[in-house]
Design an enzyme around this catalytic site. Structure first.
Site, PDB file in Angstrom:
ATOM      1  N   ASP A 219      -9.241   2.400  -8.875  1.00  0.00           N
ATOM      2  CA  ASP A 219      -9.965   1.589  -7.892  1.00  0.00           C
ATOM      3  C   ASP A 219     -10.943   2.467  -7.118  1.00  0.00           C
ATOM      4  O   ASP A 219     -10.551   3.499  -6.574  1.00  0.00           O
ATOM      5  CB  ASP A 219      -8.974   0.949  -6.915  1.00  0.00           C
ATOM      6  CG  ASP A 219      -9.511  -0.332  -6.301  1.00  0.00           C
ATOM      7  OD1 ASP A 219     -10.732  -0.417  -6.105  1.00  0.00           O
ATOM      8  OD2 ASP A 219      -8.712  -1.244  -6.023  1.00  0.00           O
ATOM      9  N   HIS A 312     -14.634  -8.231 -15.129  1.00  0.00           N
ATOM     10  CA  HIS A 312     -14.742  -8.037 -13.686  1.00  0.00           C
ATOM     11  C   HIS A 312     -15.905  -7.110 -13.328  1.00  0.00           C
ATOM     12  O   HIS A 312     -16.681  -7.408 -12.398  1.00  0.00           O
ATOM     13  CB  HIS A 312     -13.430  -7.469 -13.146  1.00  0.00           C
ATOM     14  CG  HIS A 312     -13.434  -7.232 -11.676  1.00  0.00           C
ATOM     15  ND1 HIS A 312     -13.360  -8.251 -10.752  1.00  0.00           N
ATOM     16  CD2 HIS A 312     -13.519  -6.080 -10.953  1.00  0.00           C
ATOM     17  CE1 HIS A 312     -13.392  -7.747  -9.537  1.00  0.00           C
ATOM     18  NE2 HIS A 312     -13.493  -6.431  -9.626  1.00  0.00           N
TER      19      HIS A 312
END
Length: 406
Positions: A219, A312
């Site tokens: 992330d 995504h």
């Protein structure tokens, strides 16, 4: 660290004298270590300082590398609360933040944090559109009511609110003491509405490596560099904003529950295609390294896109020249509760982004994701809020929101 015996009450009524003493302490070099300006810290180097400068054009807790622990708090104004009452809370919060940034835990009457170190403690404060409405103040144009996106299952009790506080530290005990001090100093004018606790990898304070979220995804790849955020542009409000917000920002905070059981039952190849990256390396599909450029035009032997149209990273990528860039500062969460109706634990991601205009960045990007992101099968947005973040406190005579509330 020496033990403190000063009561919270004595600390909070110390007024400008306390702020002045704090400023003098900084000038005299009493910080636990030498604090480094974020503009001079390379994004490729670990950040090992234990304190973050408090005074400046921008509030801390935005451009600095995030430490391992965070708490996010939402407050409501009590009915009939005046600007003066809110101003008094802001002055108290300023004193608390300035002191805790240096390791002075006297604001924590419970003594929870005595003997601990700041762990790069920062406190960041903001106000919402409804908060400005309640005070009879004009909203800046980008501070719209937070939209509800397709698929959202928003719990209003855990969303919205009038005031926002973000607290960060590498030390969870230090953070707990800060939360108590912030809550209790606001009790005369603000009512607690919601609180989230977040965490990152334990080595967040000693390595530049991006950590993983609870889905195993790396992330923070392709995030705006801290040095670039400090320069302005995508993060800071400049001349286009109202005077009281120049040097500030806007923060969007959304809590996504991850359907971890369903994700773990999904084949790895499908997981990779859902994100658009190989989960083991973080590299874009078709590449080998996490930081390899994302080629959205790449195709396989059959001519199909290597990165699926609903991946995504494709939908989250800012469109060139559209002003969609934002600084992400997200944390994982777990409530420790098992939800029998869902058959899984309540855990996921606290998405946090800072931007100079949410109507051109956060909102259009989130709308695109809500419409067709393949990841939507595995996440549910349960909380969402938007706030304007005050500029930094410039000196010992300044305080959060002074330009607005004076």
């Amino acid at each position: 660290m020496a033990e403190h015996h000063t009561s919270r009450r004595a600390f909070l009524i110390g007024g400008a004298a306390s702020l002045g003493a704090a400023a003098a302490g900084v000038a005299a070099g009493t910080l636990l270590t030498i604090a480094v300006n974020p503009e001079t810290v390379s994004d490729a180097e670990p950040d090992t300082q234990t304190t973050v400068p408090f005074y400046g054009i921008h509030q801390p807790g935005i451009a600095e590398p995030p430490p391992a622990q965070a708490a996010f708090l939402g407050f409501d104004l009590a009915p009939g609360t005046s600007r003066g009452a809110v101003a008094e809370v802001m002055k108290k919060w300023t004193m608390i933040s300035a002191a805790l940034a240096m390791g002075d835990t006297s604001a924590d009457e419970s003594l929870v944090s005595v003997g601990t170190e700041p762990g790069r403690f920062t406190m960041t404060v903001g106000i919402s559109g409804p908060g400005l409405d309640a005070l009879g103040a004009e909203r800046p144009a980008p501070l719209v009511d937070h939209p509800v996106f397709p698929g959202d299952q928003i719990d209003e009790r855990m969303s919205f609110g009038h005031m926002f506080v973000q607290l960060c530290s590498a030390d969870r005990v230090y953070l707990a003491g800060a939360v108590r001090a912030v809550r209790q100093s606001a009790a005369a004018a603000l009512t607690p509405r919601w609180q989230f606790s977040g965490f990152r990898n334990a080595d967040a304070d000693s390595t530049p490596r991006n950590g993983r979220n609870l889905m195993g995804q790396i992330d923070g790849t392709n995030n705006i560099a801290a040095s670039r955020a400090t320069e302005g542009g995508a993060v800071w409000v400049k001349d286009a904003g109202p005077r009281w917000l120049i040097g500030g920002s806007y923060v969007a905070i959304r809590r996504f529950r991850m359907l971890l059981g369903a994700w773990e039952d999904t084949p790895r190849g499908t997981q990779d295609r859902t994100i658009g990256r190989h989960l083991d390396t973080g590299a874009p599909i078709g590449s080998r390294q996490e930081q390899d450029p994302v080629d959205l035009d790449a195709t396989d032997a059959s001519g199909a896109p290597l990165i699926p149209l609903d991946a995504h990273i494709r939908l989250a990528a800012p469109r060139r020249g559209a002003g969609e860039e934002m600084l992400r500062r997200s944390y994982s969460y777990s409530t420790g509760q098992f939800d029998s109706t869902m058959g899984d634990e309540d855990a996921g991601l606290i998405f946090v982004s800072y931007q100079s205009d949410p109507t051109t960045s956060f909102i259009p990007v989130q709308q695109r994701l809500a419409d067709s992101d393949a990841l939507n099968r595995f996440v549910i947005a349960t909380s969402s809020s938007l706030f304007a973040v005050f500029p930094g406190v410039q000196d010992s005579d300044d305080w959060y929101g002074r330009e607005l509330l004076s």
